[in-house]
Design a protein around this motif. Structure first.
Motif, PDB file in Angstrom:
ATOM      1  N   ASN A 130      24.729  24.045  66.121  1.00  0.00           N
ATOM      2  CA  ASN A 130      24.337  22.900  66.940  1.00  0.00           C
ATOM      3  C   ASN A 130      24.338  21.624  66.089  1.00  0.00           C
ATOM      4  O   ASN A 130      24.371  21.672  64.864  1.00  0.00           O
ATOM      5  N   VAL A 131      24.314  20.484  66.756  1.00  0.00           N
ATOM      6  CA  VAL A 131      24.553  19.211  66.087  1.00  0.00           C
ATOM      7  C   VAL A 131      23.552  18.947  64.970  1.00  0.00           C
ATOM      8  O   VAL A 131      23.913  18.370  63.928  1.00  0.00           O
ATOM      9  N   TYR A 132      22.310  19.370  65.123  1.00  0.00           N
ATOM     10  CA  TYR A 132      21.298  19.100  64.087  1.00  0.00           C
ATOM     11  C   TYR A 132      21.501  20.002  62.872  1.00  0.00           C
ATOM     12  O   TYR A 132      21.286  19.588  61.735  1.00  0.00           O
ATOM     13  N   GLN A 185      24.443  21.059  62.034  1.00  0.00           N
ATOM     14  CA  GLN A 185      25.617  20.453  61.383  1.00  0.00           C
ATOM     15  C   GLN A 185      25.201  19.327  60.449  1.00  0.00           C
ATOM     16  O   GLN A 185      25.681  19.225  59.315  1.00  0.00           O
ATOM     17  N   ASP A 186      24.301  18.463  60.917  1.00  0.00           N
ATOM     18  CA  ASP A 186      23.822  17.351  60.079  1.00  0.00           C
ATOM     19  C   ASP A 186      23.146  17.884  58.822  1.00  0.00           C
ATOM     20  O   ASP A 186      23.341  17.362  57.716  1.00  0.00           O
ATOM     21  N   THR A 194      21.171  10.890  70.652  1.00  0.00           N
ATOM     22  CA  THR A 194      22.351  10.034  70.485  1.00  0.00           C
ATOM     23  C   THR A 194      22.688   9.385  71.836  1.00  0.00           C
ATOM     24  O   THR A 194      22.147   9.776  72.873  1.00  0.00           O
ATOM     25  N   GLN A 241      23.952  11.953  74.203  1.00  0.00           N
ATOM     26  CA  GLN A 241      22.882  12.799  74.720  1.00  0.00           C
ATOM     27  C   GLN A 241      22.061  12.068  75.783  1.00  0.00           C
ATOM     28  O   GLN A 241      21.656  12.667  76.787  1.00  0.00           O
ATOM     29  N   GLY A 296      26.441  18.046  71.675  1.00  0.00           N
ATOM     30  CA  GLY A 296      25.502  19.050  71.157  1.00  0.00           C
ATOM     31  C   GLY A 296      24.064  18.733  71.515  1.00  0.00           C
ATOM     32  O   GLY A 296      23.750  17.689  72.089  1.00  0.00           O
TER      33      GLY A 296
END
Length: 852
Positions: A37-39, A41-42, A186, A189, A222
């Protein structure tokens, strides 16, 4: 090579579990497949130096010897390597997971119901004492916090909390954790969230509210889990689903607050997985409309009606008429502990009177005035089909603690704040719901099998009761200890039945099918007793409710329904019933969670005043706890100590305390029970002093076969005589125990002064066996008593009074004197045969005759 895998949609819990697993398997390789998930990934973008991942396509399956799979127990969810692993022989798979799993646990499977998978691995790390860096501890803590909603989700366990505490000790950084858990939305989102809110609405399935929202976007966005959390904050339904189409896939995210539906069961329809409160699924090449239709059908097929008033209300309701005097109402409120009572005319509700208004009127000397002049006529009521949410709203809006329940204008029940709180928060005594009834039906076959294993005589009685119930057209239940012990597979013979109707009349009808029984009626208490020639018996009672005029008093009895009848009992494990009517034969009735407490090994009372109303329940709590190796529930244990401190035990009669105490003395595990009576302060509370009781573990095995008198004497054997006299003054001993206690005290006092073996024999031969056995336990008396008993074995005395008469001795005291002298000669070794016995007897006859 060992590799570590997780499911393809890697979240923080999966990532944390992989990192923790690598600490346990230091030579393993982290393998990434799918799109985190996007977090995550960060996080990974900033942590490349600390976390080294291999891609799935870089792994040569022929080099793999072991797979460590985390945060899922389904290998197929691990991506492209899953199929290769299953097709390659010799690869060992170990699993760490916390998702629901119903199959058998095989070696290498570490699956348990905790809030986070990472918790399972932290427990392993802590057990091995393996240190963590601050980075590792922080990442693993993020995983636990993320999957448990910062330890606020209902799925959170104390093990998760302990795991976080351990990670903080290892240097986990709370500010970093907070930063990753509070990421702002974001722009993409935000747009998706607005779409979900615009296309979302609460729909009702069998009365259950479910919020359904859908959206569509061409680009992948995400963070759907975060959006689901935000939607849950904005919408009030207990269950909600987000359906989002993007990248030619439809993503489903389901959430539940705990009182809603089990969302994992619903996403399983689409090949998804998760928990009862959080789950997700991904469907390729699907259309939103078709998925929504399928989801609605799945929800409808699994939804059960919500808690209705009829499930939680109390009935029948204690009411008064408009003409009832206020003084009488005050007594009723005091007796039942109510804060108010409805006023009815011919079952129709016409008003309600509160305790506050009654007390105020009585203080002004109006105890003889009728209720109708003081009652509230505009009564707020609810319908029996109202939902829990409706009841809560009415109570809050009107600041009312007790709501009358009406059907067609007639009063049928009453629901209180306590009833609502039990459902909302759970409690010591949960009332029956539709789910409870469904569980009873589901386990009916198990109970029928248990009944089928009973002795034929008991099965015959149950069949006779069933047939009589059908003939008399009444409901009959097997209740109390027999139900408890049947579910525990613990042998018992106490058959107790309750009848919703006239118990006496039912017992008379039952006698037609049990002609060998003898019926005894107890009209005052609404009970009947049937005894059989083999010594067994059964009891029949009408359903009844009991109240106590004052603490420790015998109960006053009134007719009631089964629910109230079971509520009057001492503990939840004794408040279950089994229906014996043909149609429902074998169904368990468990209003108060008795089956749950049996499984958890808990002794739990049914209400907070239980020990105050009947202090003997404290002794029964100890007895049941030690008999079954159960524990007292926290609130029950606290109430026991409180009751002891208040001195409520002293309200009991000596007879009632004694009766309950000696029931304990007849238990196999009475020694352990006695130790608990001392530790809890129950003995000190009753007797007023701490005596030197003898409940020794050394006697456990030997004492199982001891009779009651021997157990009693052994337990007081270390107490001095003066204290035993005081102690007995606080008990109502029967004549046998009273006499044997006095004999014990006498022998204990005179034995040290006894010199000869014959004097000792005179004392021992005339004393009860139990007294001698207890004295022989004392190391001061044991050698001499054993010597005396060994000497007795040498006695082969054939002489008796009849033979002395034949030898010319006249009837009278002289016969006893001669027999006593001959016995003494045997003891002292002066006689060794029948001939010598006759010679000694002849000499004694001649000597005594000359003296006379």
């Amino acid at each position: 090579m060992d590799i570590i895998l997780a499911h393809r949609q890697i979240d923080f819990d999966a990532l944390a579990s992989m990192v923790a697993a690598q600490k346990l398997y230091p030579n393993s390789v982290l393998v990434l497949d799918g799109k985190p998930n996007v977090y995550v990934q960060d996080f990974l973008a900033l942590s490349k130096d600390q976390l080294r991942f291999s891609k799935a396509q870089e792994v040569d399956i022929n080099d793999v010897s072991k797979v460590i799979l985390v945060d899922t127990h389904e290998l197929k969810r691990a991506g492209m390597l899953a199929e290769k692993i299953t097709q390659t022989p010799g690869i060992e798979v170990e699993i760490y997971d916390h998702h629901p799993y119903s199959g058998p646990l095989k070696p290498g499977m570490f699956i348990d119901h905790v809030g986070s998978c990472a918790t399972l691995l932290v427990e392993k790390l802590a057990g091995f004492g393996m240190p963590l860096s601050s980075f590792e501890a922080t990442l693993i803590a993020i995983g636990i916090y993320d999957d448990t909603g910062s330890l606020l989700f209902d799925s959170t366990t104390v093990r998760d909390v302990r795991a976080v505490a351990y990670l903080l000790e290892q240097g986990a950084n709370l500010s970093v954790i907070a930063e990753y858990l509070r990421k702002p939305l974001t722009e993409e989102q935000k747009e998706l969230l607005q779409q979900l809110l615009d296309h979302g609405q609460t729909e009702f399935f069998e009365g259950v509210p479910v919020y359904l929202a859908y959206a569509e976007t061409e680009e992948y966005v995400g963070g759907l889990a975060l959006l689901a959390h935000r939607v849950g904050e904005l919408e009030g339904a207990d269950t909600w689903f987000l359906l989002v189409k993007m990248d030619q896939r439809v993503y489903i995210v389901g959430r539940s607050r705990g009182r809603g539906l089990a969302v994992n069961r619903l996403v399983e329809v689409f090949g998804g997985a998760g928990h009862e409160r959080a789950a997700s699924a991904t469907i390729k090449d699907a259309e939103l409309e078709a998925i929504l239709k399928k989801l609605r059908f799945a929800i409808k097929s699994r939804a059960t009606r919500p808690h209705l008033v009829r499930d939680m209300m109390s009935y029948p309701v204690k009411t008064v008429s408009p003409e009832t005097r206020l003084g009488d109402v005050e007594k009723i409120l005091l007796r039942y502990g109510h804060t108010g009572v409805p006023v009815t005319e011919d079952k129709t509700l016409v008003g309600i009177i509160s305790r506050r208004d009654v007390e105020k009127a009585v203080r002004h000397g109006l105890q003889h005035a009728p209720v109708k002049g003081f009652m509230t006529r505009n009564v707020v009521t609810v319908d029996s089909d109202a939902t829990l949410d409706e009841v809560q709203r009415v109570m809050v809006q009107n600041d009312i603690g007790r709501l009358p329940v009406v059907e067609d204008g007639d009063l049928v029940g009453i629901v209180s704040r306590s009833d609502v709180l039990r459902i909302v928060h759970g409690g010591a005594v949960p009332f029956e719901t539709q789910l409870v009834r469904e569980r009873s039906i589901a386990m009916r076959q198990d109970i029928l099998e248990l009944i089928g294993g009973l002795p034929s005589e008991e099965q015959g009685i149950l069949e006779a009761v069933r047939d009589t119930a059908q003939e008399e057209e009444c409901s009959v239940y097997l209740v109390g200890g027999f139900v408890r012990d049947l579910l525990l597979s613990f042998p018992t013979q106490d058959l107790d039945f309750v009848v919703e109707g006239n118990g006496g009349q039912f017992a008379q009808a039952l006698m037609k099918r049990l002609p060998e029984g003898k019926l005894t009626q107890h009209v005052k208490f609404g009970t009947a007793h049937i005894s059989f020639p083999n010594g067994s018996h059964l009891d029949v009672a009408s359903t009844r409710v009991e109240y106590y005029s004052f603490p420790g008093a015998l109960p006053q009895v009134e007719e009631s329904c089964l629910r109230d009848d079971l509520f009057r009992r001492d503990f939840t494990i004794n408040s279950m019933a089994i229906c014996l009517n043909s149609e429902h034969f074998g169904e368990l009735v468990d209003y108060y969670g008795g089956k749950r407490d049996l499984q958890q090994g808990k002794i739990r009372f049914l209400h907070n005043l239980s020990f105050i109303e009947d202090p003997t329940r404290m002794l029964r709590a100890v007895r049941f706890a030690r008999r079954y190796n159960f524990k007292l529930a926290k609130e029950t244990l606290e109430a026991l100590f409180t009751a002891i401190e208040t001195g409520v035990l002293l309200k009991l009669s000596v007879e009632r305390f004694t009766e309950e105490l000696f029931v304990i003395f007849q238990e196999d595990n009475y020694i352990s029970m006695g130790q608990t009576l001392i530790r809890s302060g129950l003995f000190q509370g009753w007797f007023g002093e701490d005596y030197s009781w003898n409940f020794s573990e050394d006697d456990v095995q030997e004492s199982v076969g001891w009779p009651l008198d021997q157990r009693w004497l052994s337990c007081i054997s270390r107490i001095n005589s003066e204290d035993i006299e005081k102690l007995c003054g606080r008990l109502s001993l029967n004549k046998t125990l009273r006499d044997e206690t006095q004999i014990f005290l006498h022998l204990r006092a005179v034995l040290p002064k006894t010199q000869s073996i014959s004097e000792l024999d005179q004392l021992i031969s005339k004393a009860p066996q139990g007294v001698i056995a207890v004295l022989a336990q004392d190391e001061h008396f044991r050698p001499r008593i054993m010597d005396c008993l060994e000497s007795e074995k040498r006695i082969r005395m054939t002489l008796d009074g009849k033979k002395l008469l034949q030898m010319g001795v006249k009837e009278g005291p002289i016969i006893g004197e001669i027999l006593e002298q001959v016995r003494r000669a045997w003891l002292e070794g002066k006689i060794h045969s029948t001939e010598e016995e006759r010679e000694v007897a002849q000499q004694l006859i001649e000597s005594m005759c000359r003296r006379r």
